[in-house]
Each structure stands twice: as structure tokens, then as C-alpha cells.
Design an enzyme around this catalytic site. Structure first.
Site, PDB file in Angstrom:
ATOM      1  N   HIS A 134       0.830  -1.205   0.000  1.00  0.00           N
ATOM      2  CA  HIS A 134       0.000   0.000   0.000  1.00  0.00           C
ATOM      3  C   HIS A 134       0.866   1.258   0.000  1.00  0.00           C
ATOM      4  O   HIS A 134       0.623   2.195  -0.773  1.00  0.00           O
ATOM      5  CB  HIS A 134      -0.912  -0.018   1.227  1.00  0.00           C
ATOM      6  CG  HIS A 134      -1.729   1.217   1.405  1.00  0.00           C
ATOM      7  ND1 HIS A 134      -3.010   1.362   0.906  1.00  0.00           N
ATOM      8  CD2 HIS A 134      -1.440   2.395   2.028  1.00  0.00           C
ATOM      9  CE1 HIS A 134      -3.470   2.557   1.207  1.00  0.00           C
ATOM     10  NE2 HIS A 134      -2.546   3.206   1.899  1.00  0.00           N
ATOM     11  N   GLU A 135       1.883   1.289   0.854  1.00  0.00           N
ATOM     12  CA  GLU A 135       2.723   2.488   0.960  1.00  0.00           C
ATOM     13  C   GLU A 135       3.590   2.674  -0.278  1.00  0.00           C
ATOM     14  O   GLU A 135       3.748   3.800  -0.771  1.00  0.00           O
ATOM     15  CB  GLU A 135       3.585   2.421   2.224  1.00  0.00           C
ATOM     16  CG  GLU A 135       2.792   2.356   3.525  1.00  0.00           C
ATOM     17  CD  GLU A 135       1.802   3.505   3.687  1.00  0.00           C
ATOM     18  OE1 GLU A 135       2.038   4.589   3.091  1.00  0.00           O
ATOM     19  OE2 GLU A 135       0.793   3.329   4.378  1.00  0.00           O
ATOM     20  N   HIS A 138       1.737   4.370  -3.089  1.00  0.00           N
ATOM     21  CA  HIS A 138       1.651   5.830  -3.052  1.00  0.00           C
ATOM     22  C   HIS A 138       2.813   6.461  -3.825  1.00  0.00           C
ATOM     23  O   HIS A 138       2.627   7.443  -4.549  1.00  0.00           O
ATOM     24  CB  HIS A 138       1.689   6.333  -1.604  1.00  0.00           C
ATOM     25  CG  HIS A 138       0.376   6.228  -0.887  1.00  0.00           C
ATOM     26  ND1 HIS A 138      -0.787   6.772  -1.371  1.00  0.00           N
ATOM     27  CD2 HIS A 138       0.046   5.651   0.313  1.00  0.00           C
ATOM     28  CE1 HIS A 138      -1.789   6.541  -0.524  1.00  0.00           C
ATOM     29  NE2 HIS A 138      -1.293   5.857   0.501  1.00  0.00           N
ATOM     30  N   GLU A 197      -5.977   6.868  -1.326  1.00  0.00           N
ATOM     31  CA  GLU A 197      -5.953   5.695  -0.453  1.00  0.00           C
ATOM     32  C   GLU A 197      -6.591   4.489  -1.135  1.00  0.00           C
ATOM     33  O   GLU A 197      -6.071   3.368  -1.054  1.00  0.00           O
ATOM     34  CB  GLU A 197      -6.677   6.008   0.865  1.00  0.00           C
ATOM     35  CG  GLU A 197      -5.962   6.996   1.758  1.00  0.00           C
ATOM     36  CD  GLU A 197      -4.602   6.504   2.204  1.00  0.00           C
ATOM     37  OE1 GLU A 197      -4.437   5.282   2.353  1.00  0.00           O
ATOM     38  OE2 GLU A 197      -3.702   7.336   2.380  1.00  0.00           O
TER      39      GLU A 197
END
Length: 298
Positions: A134-135, A138, A197
Site C-alpha cells: 500500500h505504501e 503511493h 488511499e
């Protein structure tokens, strides 16, 4: 004169509009990657200097190992699909900070930080992979640059990043940190942050599957996060999607992610020990230190 300005505006928009890898979402980003990364690297170094890194070498190494595994899988995928410019100029780094904070983040250019407080919710390496994917997403999707483009227009009156970094370096760094974390006013930056997100959830699911981690664990992680969070703010006031929305969306994406996971299993045979094993090993080697408990809620 008005026609010239309109033409220049159209040209600017054309050059600033980009596609997010995999999702193909149109993205408006005025920040050059080299300037964005330079600001990010400076901010990350400052955070690392002011933070205490974890003394648990086993857990810190696990963060680095999972990070490298996902990074390698992402770069191979991007290269195979002629998207390698998405990580051009990245200087990957994965650190574990010794604070009981349930958080993790990734700055532009691949600078990742986990906090010890999130590890009990991760539970094992696959849980870490959920957060790591997920990070990393980004950064790959250039969300920081997109946020900073908005923040510059909103807070700096349209001043360019290069001018701001040269004339007001402290303000540039503060603005960068605000953009990375999505801190701003309701109705402007926050709604876009929810989009980021959700997009990072989708990309992160793909990334962890490509790296050989079971994507079925992603909804389970967010269920644990929901239980840990307790009473959460209303979705329209949060930079994050509501937990139920996030879990529902991830379950919809699972079929495609499982196909990628199945393919990756043929090439991935190495097993990374889970957090409880790392904790026990570290405790045995460190006499007089309190044994680390990795149960949810500790």
C-alpha cells in the site's frame, strides 16, 4: 493576449496530465520528479535523524526484506510493461522506527518508514506486505506530487516548487510533508486523499501478489485495523476510506490479485519467518531484555 494565455494553459495541462500505472487514472501533476524526490529525500533524512530506529534487528531486517521483495517485483513488472519510468530516480530505503504508533508511510522516491506500533496488527510477514504494498503504491503512483501540486496552488499562491525550495526551503519542506500526509482543509485536499488511499489499496494488492504474498490477507489486515481503531471519524471527514468500504473494495479486487499470486508462487519459494519467530529469536539473544509480545492490542 487572452487567446495566448488560454493556449499556454492548455499546453501546460497537456504536459502535466499523466496516467497512473496499472489503474490508468488521469493525474494532474506539475512537480518534476527530480525536484519532488530531492525534497522527499531531504525530509526523510530529517525524520530519520530525529527518530530512534528500532533496536530489534530481526524485525528491522524483516521490514527491509519485505520491502526489497516487493520493490523487486514491482520493478520487474513495470519494466515488462514499459512503465519503468514510474520509479526512475528512486532511492529505496526501508526503516523501522521505535515508537508505539500504528502507522507507516512512503515518501516519493521510495523512502519507507514503519513504526513498531503497527507490527502487532500486521502479525506476520504477509501482514507487513499488505502495508508495504500500500505504501509503495503511493510512491509509484506519484500521489505525493499530485498532492503537492494541489498544495502549491492552494497554499503558496501558484509559486513553483523550484522557487519555493530556493527562496523558502523551510516552507517547502513543511509543504512537502503536509502534501505527503494529506494534511489540509476539508473539501479540498481530503476528498482527493480518499481517492489516493483507494488507489493505493488496489495497487498494493497487486504489488503484494506479484511479490508472492497471499492477497487474501489484505482484507483480514484491515479488519484487524478496524478492530484496533475502535470509534473512527465519519468517512467524509477522513483522508482514509471507511474500513467497511475498504474491505468490501479489496474483496472485489481479490480474484485478479489471486491470479497474479498463483503465477508468482511458481517463482517464489523462499519463506520469511513470521514476527513471533523473530521476536522469540531476538529475546533469546538479548539477555535481560523483556520478551516482545506480538499479540493484537499489546
Amino acid at each position: 493576449m487572452r487567446k495566448i494565455l488560454t493556449f499556454l494553459t492548455v499546453v501546460l495541462i497537456m504536459f502535466a496530465c499523466k496516467k497512473v500505472p496499472i489503474t490508468d487514472r488521469n493525474q494532474f501533476n506539475l512537480i518534476p520528479n527530480n525536484q519532488l524526490n530531492a525534497s522527499s529525500f531531504s525530509s526523510y533524512d530529517q525524520v530519520m535523524k530525529e527518530s530512534k530506529l528500532s533496536s530489534n534487528s530481526g524485525q528491522a531486517q524483516m521490514i527491509r526484506t519485505v520491502g526489497e521483495r516487493i520493490k523487486n517485483a514491482v520493478e520487474v513488472y513495470l519494466k515488462e510493461n514499459n512503465l519503468e519510468n514510474a520509479t526512475e530516480g528512486f532511492k529505496w530505503e526501508f526503516n523501522l522506527i521505535a515508537e508505539n504508533i500504528v502507522n507507516a508511510w512512503c515518501m516519493p522516491g521510495g523512502k519507507v518508514a514503519f513504526y513498531e506500533g503497527i507490527l502487532p496488527i500486521c502479525q506476520d510477514e504477509t501482514g507487513i506486505a499488505v502495508v508495504m504494498g500500500h505504501e509503495v503504491a503511493h510512491a509509484v503512483a506519484k500521489h505525493g506530487g499530485e498532492r503537492m501540486t494541489q498544495a502549491l496552488a492552494q497554499q503558496a499562491g501558484g509559486i513553483t516548487l523550484s522557487v519555493l525550495m530556493r527562496e523558502q526551503p523551510e516552507n517547502a519542506q513543511a509543504l512537502a510533508m503536509a502534501a505527503y500526509s494529506g494534511v489540509s482543509t476539508v473539501g479540498a485536499i481530503l476528498p482527493f486523499s480518499r481517492l489516493h488511499e483507494s488507489e493505493a489499496d488496489e495497487l498494493g494488492l497487486t504489488f503484494m501478489a506479484l511479490a508472492g504474498y497471499n492477497p487474501e490477507e489484505a482484507p483480514k489486515f484491515w479488519q484487524r485495523m478496524k478492530a484496533k481503531s475502535g470509534s473512527a471519524p465519519p468517512e467524509f471527514l477522513s483522508t482514509h476510506p471507511a474500513s467497511n468500504t475498504r474491505i468490501k473494495d479489496l474483496n472485489k479486487l481479490l480474484p485478479e490479485a489471486k491470479k497474479l499470486y498463483s503465477k508468482s508462487q511458481k517463482a517464489t519459494n523462499n519463506r520469511i519467518p513470521n514476527l513471533s519467530e523473530i521476536s522469540n529469536s531476538t529475546s533469546e539473544k538479548s539477555e535481560g531484555k523483556k520478551e516482545i509480545q506480538m499479540k493484537i492490542g499489546n
